[in-house]
Design an enzyme around this catalytic site. Structure first.
Site, PDB file in Angstrom:
ATOM      1  N   GLY A  38       0.849  -1.174   0.000  1.00 42.62           N
ATOM      2  CA  GLY A  38       0.000   0.000   0.000  1.00 42.62           C
ATOM      3  C   GLY A  38       0.889   1.229   0.000  1.00 42.62           C
ATOM      4  N   ASP A 252       7.342   4.742  -4.014  1.00 39.17           N
ATOM      5  CA  ASP A 252       7.079   4.944  -2.587  1.00 39.17           C
ATOM      6  C   ASP A 252       8.388   5.024  -1.805  1.00 39.17           C
ATOM      7  OD1 ASP A 252       4.341   4.786  -3.108  1.00 39.17           O
ATOM      8  OD2 ASP A 252       4.324   2.614  -2.844  1.00 39.17           O
ATOM      9  N   GLY A 287      10.027  -7.734  -4.050  1.00 35.04           N
ATOM     10  CA  GLY A 287       9.114  -7.258  -3.022  1.00 35.04           C
ATOM     11  C   GLY A 287       9.080  -5.750  -2.934  1.00 35.04           C
TER      12      GLY A 287
END
Length: 307
Positions: A38, A252, A287
């Site tokens: 997220g 991110d 990941g």
């Protein structure tokens, strides 16, 4: 120097594929993993790994994913006082498909994230007022995003908005009090309806947002680096060239590290440089959050890169 991240959390369901299937086709994928993700949670973890104290304001569902998400925040010493559960609702999930080149395709199901409201910001207001920086994204309701920007402006807290995923309903006039807007090329094109093919295109599109009142536009451009556009001028930083294994969460990573570094020294270019290195190291592993480096990893990488 506390940072507040107000936004989403997701459970990443990551499939590593040899190629994407065509319509009606079933393919065997060689590898699968589950991770915490997220955009909001990723950015919080990146900022925390870079050394900042972080508080998270988000919603989780009423399922086993929620327990793991809260446990994960605690592992990174992120304040979970305002991480609340929503009964009879699933947590947010993000199926991610990664090809052999490291490029990814992502679907998101917001789940509990869509229940984060202005009322939750009011509940956290006294704690938020102690923060030096707020990070936002668009995986929560726009009304909540606008409310946070207004709250931060009234309380003198700088805000960074990552306009991702792109949302055609985003109102520029309601976000122009942001101190930093950090889109990638696709999100910039969506916001401005201008081409973003060349660096000059990107500069023109970013400048159009500056003219509408946004003080700093930083565009992340993948392997082409990043660009900082203000009324005073344009600065472009080259990317670190590394072998990409999985680009999931790289944007991110950049934002979390940038925010942490900027809060400490108020130097935009230095923060961009550090964030570029942080993002580069992140794509070298599989990941999202689990691929993020530590501050010491960055120090070693930058030292070797100069040699």
């Amino acid at each position: 120097m506390k940072i507040a991240v107000i936004g989403s959390n997701m459970v990443d369901l990551i499939s590593y594929v040899k190629r994407m299937p065509t319509n009606g086709e079933t393919l065997e994928a060689p590898e699968f993993s589950i991770g915490c993700g997220g955009k909001g949670a990723n950015q919080a973890v990146a900022a925390a790994k870079y050394g900042s104290k972080v508080m998270m304001v988000t919603k989780v569902g009423d399922d086993i994913f929620a327990d793991n998400t809260i446990k994960n925040f605690n592992y990174y010493n992120i304040d979970t006082t305002f991480v609340e559960r929503v009964k009879n609702v699933s947590s947010g999930v993000a199926p991610i498909f990664v090809d052999p080149s490291g490029q990814n395709r992502i679907l998101i199901i917001k789940g509990a994230n869509q229940y984060l409201t202005p009322n939750d910001i009011d509940k956290a207001s006294e704690n938020l007022k102690t923060c030096k920086f707020i990070i936002l994204q668009l995986e929560i309701n726009l009304d909540t995003v606008y409310y946070v920007i207004k709250f931060a402006s009234e309380n003198g807290i700088p805000v960074l908005l990552n306009p991702a995923p792109a949302n055609a309903m985003l109102n520029i006039e309601k976000i122009n009090k942001c101190d930093f807007l950090v889109p990638n090329e696709t999100e910039l094109e969506s916001m401005t309806k201008m081409p973003t093919i060349t660096n000059k295109d990107i500069e023109n599109a970013a400048m159009s947002l500056v003219k509408k009142g946004i003080r700093n536009v930083i565009v992340t451009m993948g392997s082409r680096g990043s660009m900082w556009v203000t009324k005073k001028g344009v600065h472009t930083l080259k990317a670190f060239h590394v072998k990409s294994i999985d680009s999931s969460g790289a944007g991110d990573a950049f934002i979390g590290c940038f925010s942490s570094c900027y809060v400490k020294n108020n130097d935009v270019l230095e923060a961009m440089h550090e964030a570029s290195a942080f993002a580069a190291l992140s794509v070298m592993k599989k990941g999202t959050q689990k691929s993020y480096p530590s501050k010491s990893d960055i120090d070693v990488f930058l030292k070797k890169y100069k040699e």
